[in-house]
Design a protein around this motif. Structure first.
Motif, PDB file in Angstrom:
ATOM      1  N   MET A  60      -7.005  -7.145  -0.304  1.00  0.00           N
ATOM      2  CA  MET A  60      -6.752  -5.838  -0.555  1.00  0.00           C
ATOM      3  C   MET A  60      -7.115  -5.809  -2.201  1.00  0.00           C
ATOM      4  O   MET A  60      -6.647  -6.487  -2.938  1.00  0.00           O
ATOM      5  N   LYS A 104      -6.078   0.197   6.080  1.00  0.00           N
ATOM      6  CA  LYS A 104      -6.842  -0.820   5.708  1.00  0.00           C
ATOM      7  C   LYS A 104      -6.107  -2.483   5.823  1.00  0.00           C
ATOM      8  O   LYS A 104      -6.340  -3.038   6.375  1.00  0.00           O
ATOM      9  N   GLU A 105      -4.783  -2.214   5.449  1.00  0.00           N
ATOM     10  CA  GLU A 105      -3.989  -3.388   5.487  1.00  0.00           C
ATOM     11  C   GLU A 105      -3.645  -3.715   7.015  1.00  0.00           C
ATOM     12  O   GLU A 105      -3.615  -5.022   7.125  1.00  0.00           O
ATOM     13  N   ASP A 153      -4.782   2.971   2.602  1.00  0.00           N
ATOM     14  CA  ASP A 153      -4.629   1.773   1.988  1.00  0.00           C
ATOM     15  C   ASP A 153      -3.776   0.935   3.189  1.00  0.00           C
ATOM     16  O   ASP A 153      -3.847  -0.319   3.688  1.00  0.00           O
ATOM     17  N   PRO A 159       1.073  -1.086  -0.092  1.00  0.00           N
ATOM     18  CA  PRO A 159      -0.114   0.220   0.020  1.00  0.00           C
ATOM     19  C   PRO A 159       0.768   1.280   0.073  1.00  0.00           C
ATOM     20  O   PRO A 159       1.928   1.335   0.523  1.00  0.00           O
ATOM     21  N   GLY A 218      -5.973  -3.545  -4.122  1.00  0.00           N
ATOM     22  CA  GLY A 218      -4.669  -3.400  -5.071  1.00  0.00           C
ATOM     23  C   GLY A 218      -4.048  -4.729  -5.279  1.00  0.00           C
ATOM     24  O   GLY A 218      -3.144  -4.596  -6.119  1.00  0.00           O
TER      25      GLY A 218
END
Ligand SMILES: N[C@@H](CCC(=O)N[C@@H](CS)C(=O)NCC(=O)O)C(=O)O
Length: 210
Positions: A158, A96-97, A93, A88, A160
């Motif tokens: 995630m 969130k991770e 991000d 991230p 991503g």
């Protein structure tokens, strides 16, 4: 520091599997000392000097040493960035991770699976407690529902891409299967897909045959 002076300690458990898989994804060279838990190997004078917790896994990178499976995976992903692992880049991000890592490690690994292990597999050490084991089973099922819902619309945890959270989660899902959990549908599909990764298969062989 170069990649070549990485040394990992520990094999044969869900926790040791994580860093081996991460290293395989990152295409790193490392030396593995496949010591096991409760074999007496973590209690040796030499190992205790390296890791006073007397636990596996453990990593050395040159003069730097680190314990804790999540911390080691994070160190590897940040030290040796690769297109194979999502990292991230913005604060949301990253948060969130962190949220997912804490949830999986705190609730799925330690509070559910590891407590089950303590009071079932390791009952001679920690005491037999069928009620505790049963309530952990129900507790984990509740959390699996949250993960299943998330995977309804996501291929990896995630958005991503594949990364540390998937490595943590997969290690726990394999552990849950070993404890005869019926995984919900989206998690089952996710697990089948992610387990096709070449690095997963290689890490499985290394971790469980060493
Ligand atoms: N929080 C640690 C847990 C480490 C841990 O408990 N390792 C177990 C094996 S999975 C161990 O070394 N047990 C030996 C003992 O408790 O004596 C991590 O994630 O690395």
């Amino acid at each position: 520091m170069t990649k070549e002076n990485l040394i990992f300690w520990g094999a044969g458990t869900a926790r040791t599997f994580r860093l081996i898989w991460m290293a395989e994804e990152l295409e790193l060279k490392y030396k593995l000392n496949p010591i096991g838990p409760r074999t007496g190997e973590t209690l040796s004078k030499e190992y205790t000097a390296l890791n006073p917790k007397q636990k596996i896994p453990m990593m050395e990178h040159g003069n730097f040493s680190l314990s804790e499976s999540v911390a080691i995976c994070r160190y590897l992903q940040n030290t040796f960035p690769s297109k194979n692992i999502f990292i991230p880049s913005n604060s949301q991000d990253k948060a969130k991770e962190d949220e997912w890592c804490n949830f999986i490690y705190g609730e799925v690994d330690e509070t559910s699976l590891y407590v089950m292990r303590r009071h079932y597999d390791l009952k001679e050490i920690y005491g037999e407690a069928p009620e505790v084991v049963n309530s952990c089973r129900q507790y984990l099922q509740r959390h699996l529902k949250v993960i299943d819902k998330h995977l309804e619309k996501n291929q990896t945890i995630m958005t991503g891409g594949f990364g540390i959270v998937d490595i943590l989660l997969m290690s726990c899902l394999d552990w849950a299967i070993f404890y005869e959990f019926d995984l919900p549908k989206n998690i089952t599909i996710y697990r089948e897909r992610i387990s096709q990764r070449a690095a997963y298969t290689k890490a499985m062989e290394i971790n469980y045959s060493s």
